[in-house]
Design a protein around this motif. Sequence first.
Motif, PDB file in Angstrom:
ATOM      1  N   ALA A 153       0.376  -5.899   5.393  1.00 48.10           N
ATOM      2  CA  ALA A 153       0.158  -6.546   6.686  1.00 48.10           C
ATOM      3  C   ALA A 153       0.154  -8.060   6.538  1.00 48.10           C
ATOM      4  O   ALA A 153       0.722  -8.782   7.372  1.00 48.10           O
ATOM      5  CB  ALA A 153      -1.154  -6.061   7.300  1.00 48.10           C
ATOM      6  N   LEU A 154      -0.464  -8.567   5.478  1.00 52.48           N
ATOM      7  CA  LEU A 154      -0.471 -10.011   5.244  1.00 52.48           C
ATOM      8  C   LEU A 154       0.933 -10.558   4.985  1.00 52.48           C
ATOM      9  O   LEU A 154       1.225 -11.716   5.300  1.00 52.48           O
ATOM     10  CB  LEU A 154      -1.376 -10.343   4.051  1.00 52.48           C
ATOM     11  CG  LEU A 154      -2.886 -10.255   4.299  1.00 52.48           C
ATOM     12  CD1 LEU A 154      -3.648 -10.402   2.991  1.00 52.48           C
ATOM     13  CD2 LEU A 154      -3.336 -11.316   5.300  1.00 52.48           C
ATOM     14  N   LEU A 155       1.805  -9.720   4.426  1.00 48.26           N
ATOM     15  CA  LEU A 155       3.189 -10.136   4.163  1.00 48.26           C
ATOM     16  C   LEU A 155       4.070 -10.034   5.402  1.00 48.26           C
ATOM     17  O   LEU A 155       5.267 -10.324   5.353  1.00 48.26           O
ATOM     18  CB  LEU A 155       3.784  -9.291   3.031  1.00 48.26           C
ATOM     19  CG  LEU A 155       3.183  -9.525   1.642  1.00 48.26           C
ATOM     20  CD1 LEU A 155       3.707  -8.492   0.651  1.00 48.26           C
ATOM     21  CD2 LEU A 155       3.491 -10.937   1.147  1.00 48.26           C
ATOM     22  N   GLY A 156       3.476  -9.608   6.514  1.00 43.02           N
ATOM     23  CA  GLY A 156       4.211  -9.567   7.773  1.00 43.02           C
ATOM     24  C   GLY A 156       4.924  -8.266   8.050  1.00 43.02           C
ATOM     25  O   GLY A 156       5.752  -8.185   8.967  1.00 43.02           O
ATOM     26  N   ALA A 157       4.609  -7.221   7.286  1.00 41.04           N
ATOM     27  CA  ALA A 157       5.249  -5.929   7.494  1.00 41.04           C
ATOM     28  C   ALA A 157       4.517  -5.125   8.560  1.00 41.04           C
ATOM     29  O   ALA A 157       3.341  -5.363   8.854  1.00 41.04           O
ATOM     30  CB  ALA A 157       5.284  -5.142   6.178  1.00 41.04           C
ATOM     31  N   GLU A 158       5.217  -4.157   9.129  1.00 43.77           N
ATOM     32  CA  GLU A 158       4.590  -3.142   9.977  1.00 43.77           C
ATOM     33  C   GLU A 158       4.168  -2.011   9.058  1.00 43.77           C
ATOM     34  O   GLU A 158       4.996  -1.469   8.310  1.00 43.77           O
ATOM     35  CB  GLU A 158       5.563  -2.644  11.032  1.00 43.77           C
ATOM     36  CG  GLU A 158       4.972  -1.588  11.959  1.00 43.77           C
ATOM     37  CD  GLU A 158       5.974  -1.062  12.968  1.00 43.77           C
ATOM     38  OE1 GLU A 158       5.764   0.063  13.471  1.00 43.77           O
ATOM     39  OE2 GLU A 158       6.976  -1.771  13.224  1.00 43.77           O
ATOM     40  N   VAL A 159       2.906  -1.634   9.084  1.00 43.18           N
ATOM     41  CA  VAL A 159       2.361  -0.726   8.078  1.00 43.18           C
ATOM     42  C   VAL A 159       2.074   0.649   8.682  1.00 43.18           C
ATOM     43  O   VAL A 159       1.416   0.763   9.724  1.00 43.18           O
ATOM     44  CB  VAL A 159       1.063  -1.290   7.463  1.00 43.18           C
ATOM     45  CG1 VAL A 159       0.556  -0.367   6.349  1.00 43.18           C
ATOM     46  CG2 VAL A 159       1.304  -2.685   6.909  1.00 43.18           C
ATOM     47  N   ILE A 160       2.573   1.681   7.991  1.00 44.46           N
ATOM     48  CA  ILE A 160       2.253   3.072   8.302  1.00 44.46           C
ATOM     49  C   ILE A 160       1.371   3.585   7.175  1.00 44.46           C
ATOM     50  O   ILE A 160       1.793   3.644   6.016  1.00 44.46           O
ATOM     51  CB  ILE A 160       3.515   3.942   8.405  1.00 44.46           C
ATOM     52  CG1 ILE A 160       4.492   3.377   9.434  1.00 44.46           C
ATOM     53  CG2 ILE A 160       3.145   5.386   8.734  1.00 44.46           C
ATOM     54  CD1 ILE A 160       5.849   4.069   9.422  1.00 44.46           C
ATOM     55  N   ALA A 161       0.139   3.952   7.485  1.00 42.62           N
ATOM     56  CA  ALA A 161      -0.810   4.423   6.478  1.00 42.62           C
ATOM     57  C   ALA A 161      -0.920   5.936   6.561  1.00 42.62           C
ATOM     58  O   ALA A 161      -1.169   6.491   7.633  1.00 42.62           O
ATOM     59  CB  ALA A 161      -2.178   3.785   6.693  1.00 42.62           C
ATOM     60  N   VAL A 162      -0.742   6.598   5.416  1.00 44.98           N
ATOM     61  CA  VAL A 162      -0.829   8.052   5.350  1.00 44.98           C
ATOM     62  C   VAL A 162      -2.101   8.413   4.578  1.00 44.98           C
ATOM     63  O   VAL A 162      -2.268   8.034   3.424  1.00 44.98           O
ATOM     64  CB  VAL A 162       0.394   8.657   4.657  1.00 44.98           C
ATOM     65  CG1 VAL A 162       0.320  10.183   4.678  1.00 44.98           C
ATOM     66  CG2 VAL A 162       1.682   8.169   5.326  1.00 44.98           C
ATOM     67  N   ALA A 163      -3.006   9.141   5.236  1.00 48.91           N
ATOM     68  CA  ALA A 163      -4.279   9.510   4.616  1.00 48.91           C
ATOM     69  C   ALA A 163      -4.727  10.859   5.152  1.00 48.91           C
ATOM     70  O   ALA A 163      -4.277  11.307   6.214  1.00 48.91           O
ATOM     71  CB  ALA A 163      -5.340   8.440   4.877  1.00 48.91           C
ATOM     72  N   SER A 164      -5.651  11.501   4.436  1.00 49.15           N
ATOM     73  CA  SER A 164      -5.937  12.911   4.673  1.00 49.15           C
ATOM     74  C   SER A 164      -6.930  13.195   5.797  1.00 49.15           C
ATOM     75  O   SER A 164      -6.953  14.307   6.312  1.00 49.15           O
ATOM     76  CB  SER A 164      -6.451  13.557   3.383  1.00 49.15           C
ATOM     77  OG  SER A 164      -7.627  12.892   2.925  1.00 49.15           O
ATOM     78  N   THR A 165      -7.774  12.240   6.182  1.00 48.06           N
ATOM     79  CA  THR A 165      -8.789  12.520   7.207  1.00 48.06           C
ATOM     80  C   THR A 165      -8.780  11.443   8.284  1.00 48.06           C
ATOM     81  O   THR A 165      -8.281  10.325   8.073  1.00 48.06           O
ATOM     82  CB  THR A 165     -10.200  12.581   6.591  1.00 48.06           C
ATOM     83  OG1 THR A 165     -10.597  11.257   6.163  1.00 48.06           O
ATOM     84  CG2 THR A 165     -10.248  13.538   5.400  1.00 48.06           C
ATOM     85  N   GLU A 166      -9.398  11.775   9.412  1.00 45.95           N
ATOM     86  CA  GLU A 166      -9.480  10.805  10.517  1.00 45.95           C
ATOM     87  C   GLU A 166     -10.299   9.586  10.109  1.00 45.95           C
ATOM     88  O   GLU A 166      -9.958   8.454  10.474  1.00 45.95           O
ATOM     89  CB  GLU A 166     -10.093  11.466  11.751  1.00 45.95           C
ATOM     90  CG  GLU A 166      -9.196  12.484  12.425  1.00 45.95           C
ATOM     91  CD  GLU A 166      -9.776  13.013  13.714  1.00 45.95           C
ATOM     92  OE1 GLU A 166     -10.818  12.471  14.156  1.00 45.95           O
ATOM     93  OE2 GLU A 166      -9.216  13.952  14.295  1.00 45.95           O
ATOM     94  N   ASP A 167     -11.395   9.798   9.372  1.00 48.61           N
ATOM     95  CA  ASP A 167     -12.217   8.672   8.935  1.00 48.61           C
ATOM     96  C   ASP A 167     -11.414   7.725   8.053  1.00 48.61           C
ATOM     97  O   ASP A 167     -11.505   6.493   8.191  1.00 48.61           O
ATOM     98  CB  ASP A 167     -13.446   9.172   8.176  1.00 48.61           C
ATOM     99  CG  ASP A 167     -14.486   9.817   9.089  1.00 48.61           C
ATOM    100  OD1 ASP A 167     -14.388   9.626  10.320  1.00 48.61           O
ATOM    101  OD2 ASP A 167     -15.386  10.500   8.568  1.00 48.61           O
ATOM    102  N   LYS A 168     -10.644   8.276   7.139  1.00 45.91           N
ATOM    103  CA  LYS A 168      -9.832   7.441   6.262  1.00 45.91           C
ATOM    104  C   LYS A 168      -8.773   6.684   7.059  1.00 45.91           C
ATOM    105  O   LYS A 168      -8.539   5.487   6.826  1.00 45.91           O
ATOM    106  CB  LYS A 168      -9.169   8.296   5.175  1.00 45.91           C
ATOM    107  CG  LYS A 168     -10.141   8.841   4.141  1.00 45.91           C
ATOM    108  CD  LYS A 168      -9.408   9.673   3.104  1.00 45.91           C
ATOM    109  CE  LYS A 168     -10.377  10.170   2.029  1.00 45.91           C
ATOM    110  NZ  LYS A 168      -9.681  10.953   0.985  1.00 45.91           N
TER     111      LYS A 168
END
Length: 313
Positions: A153-168
Motif C-alpha cells: 500500500a505504501l508503494l502505491g499498489a492496490e492490495v488484495i489480502a487473502v486470509a482465513s478468518t474475518e478477524d484476520k
Amino acid sequence: MRAVRCNAIGGPVTVEDIPEPQGEVPVDVHYAAVNFADLLVVEGNYQVRAEPPFTPGSEFAGVVAESGHGLAKGDRVFGSVFVGAWAERVAVLATSLHRVPDSVPTDRAAAFGVSHATAFNALKLVAGVRPGERVAVLGAAGGVGLAAVELAALLGAEVIAVASTEDKRAVCAKQGAQVTLPYEDLKQGLRDAGGADVVIDPVGGPHSEQALRAMRWGGRFVNVGFASGEIPRIPLNLAMLKGVTIHGFDFGGWARHDRDRLVASRTELHRMFADGLIHPRVHAVHPLDEVSAALSLGRDAIGKVLLEVARGV
C-alpha cells in the motif's frame, strides 16, 4: 544467563541457565520475535538445520552490553541471527545490528526487521511493484503477509489480502488492503477482484496454483516461504500461457549474489521505519518462561508474537 533451549529436534523447548555467548558485540536482549521459521528450525523442517542443543530465535532488539565496533554501551539496536535470540544475551557481528530510531519503541523494533525486510525485498527488489498495480498477498495476516500488505500500500499498489478468518481480514483492511478474500474458491475470488499483477506467497500449498491461475498477463509471482508445510508443484504451462515470471526470495542468496542492492533496499526500508510510515503489529507479548504458550499461537497470531526477555523486565 537464561535462555530457551532445544535439546532435541522436534522439541519440547525449555528455559535453562547456560553460559553467556562470546562474540564481537554482546547485546542484552529486551524482546525477541517468535517467527514461523523459528518453529520450523525447532521441528527440523527448515531449509538449514540447527544441531541440538541450541537456543532458537532469529530476531531481537535490545541494548549493547559493551562499547566497541562503533557502538556504545546502552545503544538500542535490533538485529537477526540464525539461532540464539531467545536468550537474555546474544553476541553477533556489528554488521548484523542496526540502531533503533529514537521514535521507535524497542518492542516494535523486534517485530520489524525480518518480516518487513522479507516483504519489502519481495515487493521492491524482486517483483518491482509499481504504483497502481494490483498485489495479492497470501497468508496476509501473518508476520510477512501483514508487512507485505502495509508495504504494498505504501508503494502505491492496490492490495488484495487473502486470509482465513474475518478477524484476520479486518486487520488486513486496517493495514491498507482495499480488498480482502478468504481462501475458499480463491481463483474465482481473485478473478472477480480483477486479477493480480503481483502475488506474494509465504504460504505455498494448493493455494499457490489457484493464485497463479488468477494472475494478469505479464505478472510476477514471488514465493517467500511455505508456511502451509507443502511445497506446491506448479504446472509450468501456466507461466507460459500467461507470460508470468515465477521468482523466489531468500536472504542468503541475495547476500551472496547481489549484496549491494540488498543493502540499498534495507537503507530505504529503515528510513521509512524511522519516518513513522511503518507500523508492525504485535499480536501478543509473553515472558521468556511462557515460550511454549507463544509457540502455540501459531497461525492464530495476527502479526508478530514477541518474547519479553530482558533481565528484570
